[in-house]
Enzyme design. Structure first.
Site, PDB file in Angstrom:
ATOM      1  N   LYS A   1       0.759  -1.375  -0.090  1.00 54.43           N
ATOM      2  CA  LYS A   1       0.083  -0.068   0.152  1.00 54.43           C
ATOM      3  C   LYS A   1       0.744   1.234   0.099  1.00 54.43           C
ATOM      4  O   LYS A   1       2.098   1.340   0.506  1.00 54.43           O
ATOM      5  CB  LYS A   1      -0.821   0.018   1.124  1.00 54.43           C
ATOM      6  CG  LYS A   1      -2.066  -1.109   1.168  1.00 54.43           C
ATOM      7  CD  LYS A   1      -3.019  -0.614  -0.011  1.00 54.43           C
ATOM      8  CE  LYS A   1      -4.364  -1.610  -0.026  1.00 54.43           C
ATOM      9  NZ  LYS A   1      -5.238  -1.374   1.298  1.00 54.43           N
TER      10      LYS A   1
ATOM     11  N   GLN B   1      -2.284 -13.007   9.678  1.00 53.17           N
ATOM     12  CA  GLN B   1      -2.563 -12.605   8.306  1.00 53.17           C
ATOM     13  C   GLN B   1      -1.349 -12.647   7.614  1.00 53.17           C
ATOM     14  O   GLN B   1      -0.331 -12.537   8.141  1.00 53.17           O
ATOM     15  CB  GLN B   1      -3.332 -11.651   8.214  1.00 53.17           C
ATOM     16  CG  GLN B   1      -2.490 -10.298   8.789  1.00 53.17           C
ATOM     17  CD  GLN B   1      -3.585  -9.258   9.152  1.00 53.17           C
ATOM     18  OE1 GLN B   1      -4.824  -9.485   9.490  1.00 53.17           O
ATOM     19  NE2 GLN B   1      -3.098  -8.148   9.238  1.00 53.17           N
TER      20      GLN B   1
ATOM     21  N   ASP C   1      -3.349  -5.824   0.358  1.00 55.29           N
ATOM     22  CA  ASP C   1      -1.998  -6.223   0.733  1.00 55.29           C
ATOM     23  C   ASP C   1      -1.723  -7.574   1.633  1.00 55.29           C
ATOM     24  O   ASP C   1      -0.952  -7.956   2.246  1.00 55.29           O
ATOM     25  CB  ASP C   1      -1.014  -5.196   1.330  1.00 55.29           C
ATOM     26  CG  ASP C   1      -1.885  -4.327   2.338  1.00 55.29           C
ATOM     27  OD1 ASP C   1      -2.847  -4.525   2.713  1.00 55.29           O
ATOM     28  OD2 ASP C   1      -1.095  -3.604   2.904  1.00 55.29           O
TER      29      ASP C   1
ATOM     30  N   ASP D   1      -4.702  -9.056  16.976  1.00 54.36           N
ATOM     31  CA  ASP D   1      -5.316  -8.047  15.944  1.00 54.36           C
ATOM     32  C   ASP D   1      -6.677  -9.077  15.139  1.00 54.36           C
ATOM     33  O   ASP D   1      -6.500 -10.008  14.864  1.00 54.36           O
ATOM     34  CB  ASP D   1      -4.351  -7.532  14.783  1.00 54.36           C
ATOM     35  CG  ASP D   1      -5.041  -6.821  13.574  1.00 54.36           C
ATOM     36  OD1 ASP D   1      -5.352  -5.806  13.656  1.00 54.36           O
ATOM     37  OD2 ASP D   1      -5.282  -7.374  12.467  1.00 54.36           O
ATOM     38  N   ASN D   2      -7.635  -8.280  15.342  1.00 50.18           N
ATOM     39  CA  ASN D   2      -8.976  -8.880  14.748  1.00 50.18           C
ATOM     40  C   ASN D   2      -8.968 -10.324  15.310  1.00 50.18           C
ATOM     41  O   ASN D   2      -9.269 -11.293  14.192  1.00 50.18           O
ATOM     42  CB  ASN D   2      -9.068  -8.911  13.206  1.00 50.18           C
ATOM     43  CG  ASN D   2      -9.251  -7.462  12.847  1.00 50.18           C
ATOM     44  OD1 ASN D   2     -10.120  -6.677  13.288  1.00 50.18           O
ATOM     45  ND2 ASN D   2      -8.631  -7.078  11.812  1.00 50.18           N
TER      46      ASN D   2
ATOM     47  N   GLU E   1      -8.286  -7.169  20.226  1.00 48.22           N
ATOM     48  CA  GLU E   1      -8.707  -6.092  19.471  1.00 48.22           C
ATOM     49  C   GLU E   1      -9.852  -6.502  18.381  1.00 48.22           C
ATOM     50  O   GLU E   1      -9.825  -6.797  17.287  1.00 48.22           O
ATOM     51  CB  GLU E   1      -7.756  -5.606  18.656  1.00 48.22           C
ATOM     52  CG  GLU E   1      -7.795  -4.108  17.765  1.00 48.22           C
ATOM     53  CD  GLU E   1      -8.269  -4.351  16.393  1.00 48.22           C
ATOM     54  OE1 GLU E   1      -8.784  -3.366  15.758  1.00 48.22           O
ATOM     55  OE2 GLU E   1      -7.934  -5.618  15.943  1.00 48.22           O
TER      56      GLU E   1
ATOM     57  N   LYS F   1      -0.011   4.562   9.266  1.00 45.29           N
ATOM     58  CA  LYS F   1      -0.119   3.027   8.835  1.00 45.29           C
ATOM     59  C   LYS F   1       0.690   3.087   7.577  1.00 45.29           C
ATOM     60  O   LYS F   1       1.254   1.743   7.289  1.00 45.29           O
ATOM     61  CB  LYS F   1      -1.527   2.872   8.673  1.00 45.29           C
ATOM     62  CG  LYS F   1      -2.184   2.439  10.156  1.00 45.29           C
ATOM     63  CD  LYS F   1      -3.489   1.890   9.836  1.00 45.29           C
ATOM     64  CE  LYS F   1      -4.413   2.424   8.864  1.00 45.29           C
ATOM     65  NZ  LYS F   1      -5.795   1.661   8.955  1.00 45.29           N
ATOM     66  N   TYR F   2       0.764   3.876   6.678  1.00 46.07           N
ATOM     67  CA  TYR F   2       1.256   3.912   5.441  1.00 46.07           C
ATOM     68  C   TYR F   2       2.445   4.739   5.025  1.00 46.07           C
ATOM     69  O   TYR F   2       3.097   4.687   3.921  1.00 46.07           O
ATOM     70  CB  TYR F   2       0.252   4.285   4.288  1.00 46.07           C
ATOM     71  CG  TYR F   2      -1.094   3.762   4.609  1.00 46.07           C
ATOM     72  CD1 TYR F   2      -1.105   2.122   4.438  1.00 46.07           C
ATOM     73  CD2 TYR F   2      -2.210   4.109   5.159  1.00 46.07           C
ATOM     74  CE1 TYR F   2      -2.309   1.342   4.782  1.00 46.07           C
ATOM     75  CE2 TYR F   2      -3.415   3.483   5.581  1.00 46.07           C
ATOM     76  CZ  TYR F   2      -3.635   2.098   5.270  1.00 46.07           C
ATOM     77  OH  TYR F   2      -4.692   1.366   5.339  1.00 46.07           O
TER      78      TYR F   2
END
Length: 652
Positions: free
Chosen positions: A250, A310, A345, A381-382, A410, A522-523
């Site tokens: 990204k 992930q 991504d 995360d998630n 989270e 984040k990017y």
């Protein structure tokens, strides 16, 4: 059936607390108590008595704590949590024959009946204590036995039989004949205190360089850790520190097209340089990381590491274990989505794979690897997008080997899912606080978290912002609102966190398409002025010092919501069980100056008629004298948006 089974007459039902019929343990930390209730009754009109029966897993002998009847056959008792590990508890009840006899004796005596036979019955009943208690205890009853059998002392004996002194002896030394102990054995999981009391600060290690465009390192993180320590935080949370995928990387503001200088999202984990146990090369080496972990611990802070299961398309697992991913007919894996958000991504892991046992082991081994590098806290995360059964197994396995490990879920999702994650092992959980904007909804939410069965398994962690979430009420908002939301998070919940330095710098410009921060780090890389000290950081420091000093702020569940005559003022009280620490908090929910009257529940904190309250504002250091239940307050949020009063009872 046991020989005495048919002689038991008490019924025990509805033992609480319990989670899903005892399927999962309730949660506590050392120093807390477990309050147990049950419906207890019997046939007839005899007096019933009951105790909570409990023990630590290291003990063979059960201990007892008395229960009290609260009306309508509901009984309540409690026991203390004194050490880590696991406790078991249940309820025992019996017909209390001595108290039944005494209650009947009083009624008959008051009706004018001759009580000589009743005194003989009482003497025979008390004689049974010689069988159940040692001689030193039986001697306490021997004088009553002799008195009851002495017909020349009838009046004296009758008064003694009805006395509160004898009743106290009966309660202190119960005579249990045919006791009934519930077969339902419930459990308490006792964890370290940090599971219930922590202050988190999130920052991106790669944004710690002094120069724009320069990638930060673990060495650079040390000076940021020093600033975080000054503000009083005890936990630093790092987003993923692993190798970042190069395929579909990204660009700025989540662009699907990246430039060569774009670092990519840390959550796109894995590349040719490694996967979930790798370290992004520009941050440093594994030794650099372990050195930072120790540096942080030396300052009273722990590092919480992000675990995001992930994979970027070029993660080694994609080639090594293709069965761990779900392939489409065109030979691709569908990237992760959470409409309207898309994560081109990232590839999700396929938990229905036939190779699930190897997958589970590999994922657990990732976490164990980082535990061995010195990490004791994980922000997951998630977790709700991965197998619940995996989490229950993995957390159980890891906590059995490493009991200090804390897992934060989270999961901003549906209530039952968030609750289930807490039941199966997550020690802390993200919450809906981020979106509870007004006094009414926030009050209702606090009642749900603290006054329902959620109190026994769901430990909330309040975050006013995250890198993914700049909530509507903070967008374009003045610093006053950032301050008030911070105070609410840090005083309503004993666990809270914030994403900085965006929060203390009061950044408020959103990406209108995604409702998160514009130019999100984040990017892209950032170079913050970490040493900049403003009044928001001053407030954070003062609140964190109050949290560390005052035990009343170290629990979420001791809250009493209080009345105000101004809907923009939210008031609540927090006290320790012994009332040695009493705090009264008033928060201005508005960005304008507000005034009004707030009510203190004087009876709840034991204020006597000859006493008044001395309140000390821990933020401004001002002191006031409150002489009645309703008291005047005024708050200018441009200075301080809240009062945090330490309350003392003093004589008039």
């Amino acid at each position: 059936m046991k020989k005495t089974e048919g002689q038991k007459r008490t019924i025990i039902e509805n033992i609480l607390p319990q989670i899903d019929g005892g399927l999962y343990p309730i949660k506590r930390v050392v120093g807390e108590t477990v309050t147990v209730s049950a419906d207890i009754f019997s046939d007839g009109h005899d007096v019933v008595n009951a105790v909570v029966v409990y023990r630590h897993e290291s003990q063979k002998k059960w201990r007892e704590s008395p229960m009290q009847a609260k009306g309508n056959d509901v009984w309540i008792g409690s026991f203390p949590i004194e050490k880590r590990g696991k406790y078991e508890y249940t309820v025992q009840a019996w017909i209390d024959h001595p108290l039944t006899w005494q209650a009947g004796f009083r009624k008959k005596a008051m009706a004018g009946q001759n009580m000589k036979v009743e005194l003989q019955i009482g003497a025979d009943l008390l004689q049974q204590y010689s069988q159940d208690y040692p001689n030193t205890t039986f001697k306490k009853f021997k004088a009553y036995i002799d008195l009851f059998r002495d017909e020349a002392k009838y009046k004296e004996a009758a008064w003694a039989a009805m006395s509160s002194e004898l009743e106290s002896l009966f309660n202190e030394f119960p005579l249990k004949k045919f006791p009934h102990t519930s077969e339902q054995i419930l459990a308490v999981k006792v964890e370290r205190k940090k599971a219930a009391f922590s202050a988190w600060y999130e920052f991106f290690p790669r944004s710690t360089s002094r120069e724009w465009g320069q990638h930060g390192t673990f060495q650079d993180c040390k000076r940021v850790i020093d600033e975080v320590a000054k503000m009083g935080f005890d936990t630093v949370y790092f987003p993923p520190i692993h190798a970042i995928g190069e395929v579909n990387r990204k660009g700025k503001n989540n662009s699907v097209i990246s430039q060569p200088e774009d670092p990519g999202s840390p959550w796109a984990i894995g590349s040719k340089y490694g996967g979930h146990t790798s370290i992004h090369s520009e941050l440093g080496t594994l030794e650099d990381f372990k050195d930072l972990v120790q540096y942080t611990k030396d300052r009273g802070i722990e590092i919480a590491l992000d675990i995001a299961f992930q994979c970027a398309p070029d993660h080694p697992w994609v080639k090594e274990h293709p069965d761990w991913f779900k392939w489409r007919p065109d030979g691709t894996v569908q990237y992760a989505e959470n409409p309207p958000k898309k994560y081109e991504d990232i590839l999700p892991i396929y938990f229905e794979t036939e190779d699930w046992e190897a997958l589970w082991t590999a994922l657990k081994d990732v976490m164990v690897y980082w535990v061995k590098q010195g990490i004791n806290i994980f922000r997951i995360d998630n977790p709700h997008t991965k197998s619940f059964r995996f989490w229950e197994w993995a957390i159980g396995e890891i906590n059995a080997q490493f009991p200090d490990i804390i897992f934060l879920a989270e999961a901003f999702t549906r209530p039952r899912i968030m609750e289930h994650l807490a039941k199966i092992g997550f020690q802390q959980s993200y919450t809906y606080f981020t979106w509870r904007e007004d006094k009414a909804s926030l009050s209702e939410y606090m009642q749900e978290l603290t006054k329902t069965n959620m109190r026994n398994y769901y430990r909330p962690n309040f975050w006013p912002n995250t890198p993914d979430i700049l909530p509507d009420h903070l967008q374009y908002a003045p610093p006053a609102l950032f301050k008030s939301r911070y105070v609410l998070a840090a005083t309503l919940s004993s666990n809270y966190g914030m994403y900085g330095p965006s929060y203390e710098f009061c950044l408020n410009i959103p990406d209108e398409k995604r409702k998160e921060y514009i130019d999100s780090e984040k990017y892209e890389l950032k170079a913050w002025d970490w040493h900049y000290w403003n009044d928001t950081k001053e407030l954070i420091w003062r609140v964190n010092m109050a949290r560390k000093k005052h035990p009343a702020l170290q629990s979420t569940y001791n809250i009493t919501l209080c009345q105000t005559d101004n809907p923009h003022l939210m008031a609540y009280m927090k006290c320790t069980d012994d009332l040695s620490d009493i705090l009264y908090i008033v928060v201005n929910m508005n960005t304008d100056w507000q005034q009004g009257y707030v009510q203190v529940p004087l009876h709840q904190i034991g204020v006597k008629d000859n006493q008044v309250l001395e309140v000390h504002d821990l933020l401004t250091n001002q002191r006031y004298r409150w002489e009645q239940s309703w008291n005047y307050v005024a708050l200018d949020p441009s200075h301080y948006p809240a009062h945090i009063f330490s309350v003392k009872k003093i004589d008039r």
